[in-house]
Write an enzyme that holds these catalytic residues in place. Structure first.
Site, PDB file in Angstrom:
ATOM      1  N   ASP A  23     -70.340  -6.819 -30.428  1.00  0.00           N
ATOM      2  CA  ASP A  23     -70.410  -7.271 -31.814  1.00  0.00           C
ATOM      3  C   ASP A  23     -71.792  -7.823 -32.172  1.00  0.00           C
ATOM      4  O   ASP A  23     -72.002  -8.312 -33.279  1.00  0.00           O
ATOM      5  CB  ASP A  23     -69.365  -8.363 -32.053  1.00  0.00           C
ATOM      6  CG  ASP A  23     -69.535  -9.543 -31.094  1.00  0.00           C
ATOM      7  OD1 ASP A  23     -69.432  -9.327 -29.872  1.00  0.00           O
ATOM      8  OD2 ASP A  23     -69.765 -10.678 -31.555  1.00  0.00           O
ATOM      9  N   TYR A 142     -67.198 -21.971 -28.329  1.00  0.00           N
ATOM     10  CA  TYR A 142     -68.450 -22.406 -27.725  1.00  0.00           C
ATOM     11  C   TYR A 142     -68.806 -23.819 -28.165  1.00  0.00           C
ATOM     12  O   TYR A 142     -68.547 -24.201 -29.312  1.00  0.00           O
ATOM     13  CB  TYR A 142     -69.596 -21.475 -28.131  1.00  0.00           C
ATOM     14  CG  TYR A 142     -69.478 -20.075 -27.586  1.00  0.00           C
ATOM     15  CD1 TYR A 142     -70.057 -19.738 -26.367  1.00  0.00           C
ATOM     16  CD2 TYR A 142     -68.786 -19.092 -28.282  1.00  0.00           C
ATOM     17  CE1 TYR A 142     -69.961 -18.454 -25.859  1.00  0.00           C
ATOM     18  CE2 TYR A 142     -68.676 -17.805 -27.785  1.00  0.00           C
ATOM     19  CZ  TYR A 142     -69.264 -17.490 -26.574  1.00  0.00           C
ATOM     20  OH  TYR A 142     -69.151 -16.224 -26.075  1.00  0.00           O
ATOM     21  N   LYS A 171     -62.006 -17.334 -24.772  1.00  0.00           N
ATOM     22  CA  LYS A 171     -63.277 -17.002 -24.140  1.00  0.00           C
ATOM     23  C   LYS A 171     -64.207 -18.201 -24.216  1.00  0.00           C
ATOM     24  O   LYS A 171     -64.377 -18.800 -25.279  1.00  0.00           O
ATOM     25  CB  LYS A 171     -63.918 -15.810 -24.847  1.00  0.00           C
ATOM     26  CG  LYS A 171     -65.339 -15.486 -24.389  1.00  0.00           C
ATOM     27  CD  LYS A 171     -65.896 -14.312 -25.180  1.00  0.00           C
ATOM     28  CE  LYS A 171     -67.352 -14.038 -24.814  1.00  0.00           C
ATOM     29  NZ  LYS A 171     -67.887 -12.857 -25.524  1.00  0.00           N
TER      30      LYS A 171
END
Length: 274
Positions: A23, A142, A171
């Site tokens: 992406d 993140y 993730k």
């Protein structure tokens, strides 16, 4: 069996993930490895990826359907933006279904971005919609922003956020060691895959990181640059697959990268033979 379970089995193999995210073209442009998208998808399929992760426009541009699982990314932001950590939704779960995706992904940055509340709200709402429509959701979480340092505690926190807000897979970056990564996987309500981050200095470094993450309880990877910017993306994918799905050591899997290819097919039986 329900729709979400069936689709999860399309992006995983034996409950393990070898996901190749591509992406990056939206955030960074046509970087090395991501100019001919059809070719790169074909190479990682050849290596045995369990799924590829693409934006909607790339999915529509492919000449043939991927032979592995397909994850459509819903988040976007560019490196030229005033706030590089801000991600906005650019599509929908329904559009992913129309395009034949098996799952979707959403990106959330936590740690000082002014739009963090908006990204959290988007994640929660998309998670509910995915549950309603039977679509698996991968949350990319993140620790990024003026208040974030990327410590193991912060990584555990952001992974927990993804799991608590309804993601089916989370993730996050690798913490750097097995002990602290085990806290991430044990405390997250959803299975965890690790990100690759910047391209590593050596192939063994990547494989060892993945081996240690699996020891710590991760179910696999969502690795981009360390695959699509490799000289042989097919072999690198195969080596990662060997560690994640076949359970071989990083040292044994390194033998794949010496080029065991016969009639266009990667010979996994050659692992450890030399």
């Amino acid at each position: 069996m329900d729709g979400k379970t069936i689709r999860m089995n399309r992006i995983l193999e034996s409950g393990r993930a070898v996901i190749v995210p591509m992406d990056h073209g939206v955030s960074e442009g046509p970087i090395e490895g991501l100019t001919d998208m059809g070719r790169m998808v074909s190479l990682v399929e050849k290596g045995g990826a369990s799924a590829v992760l693409l934006h909607k426009g790339v999915i529509k541009s492919l000449r043939s359907p991927p032979k592995c699982g397909l994850i459509m990314h819903l988040s976007a932001g560019t490196k030229m933006g005033e706030d590089k950590n801000r991600k906005v939704l650019v599509s929908s779960v329904e559009q992913a279904i129309r395009l034949g995706a098996d799952a979707i992904s959403v990106h959330v940055n936590i740690g000082g971005c002014d739009t963090e509340p908006d990204m959290l709200s988007d994640l929660g709402e998309i998670a509910d919609e995915c549950d309603s429509l039977g679509m698996p959701l991968l949350a990319m979480t993140y620790a990024r922003g003026k208040n974030a340092k990327g410590t193991p505690d912060e990584i555990a926190h952001v992974a927990r956020v993804g799991g608590e807000l309804g993601a089916d897979i989370v993730k996050c970056p690798y913490t750097g060691d097995i002990k602290s990564m085990r806290l991430v996987t044990e405390a997250c309500p959803a299975p965890v895959v690790i990100a690759g981050g910047p391209k590593c200095e050596s192939d063994y470094e990547v494989l060892k990181m993945v081996e240690d993450a699996m020891t710590a309880g991760a179910i696999g990877v969502s690795l981009g640059r360390n695959i699509f910017q490799h000289a042989r993306p097919d072999l690198m994918t195969a080596a990662l697959r060997a560690v994640i799905i076949d359970g071989v050591s990083a040292k044994q899997a390194s033998s794949i990268l010496r080029g065991y290819v016969k009639n266009g097919h990667i010979e996994r039986a050659a692992i450890g033979a030399h």
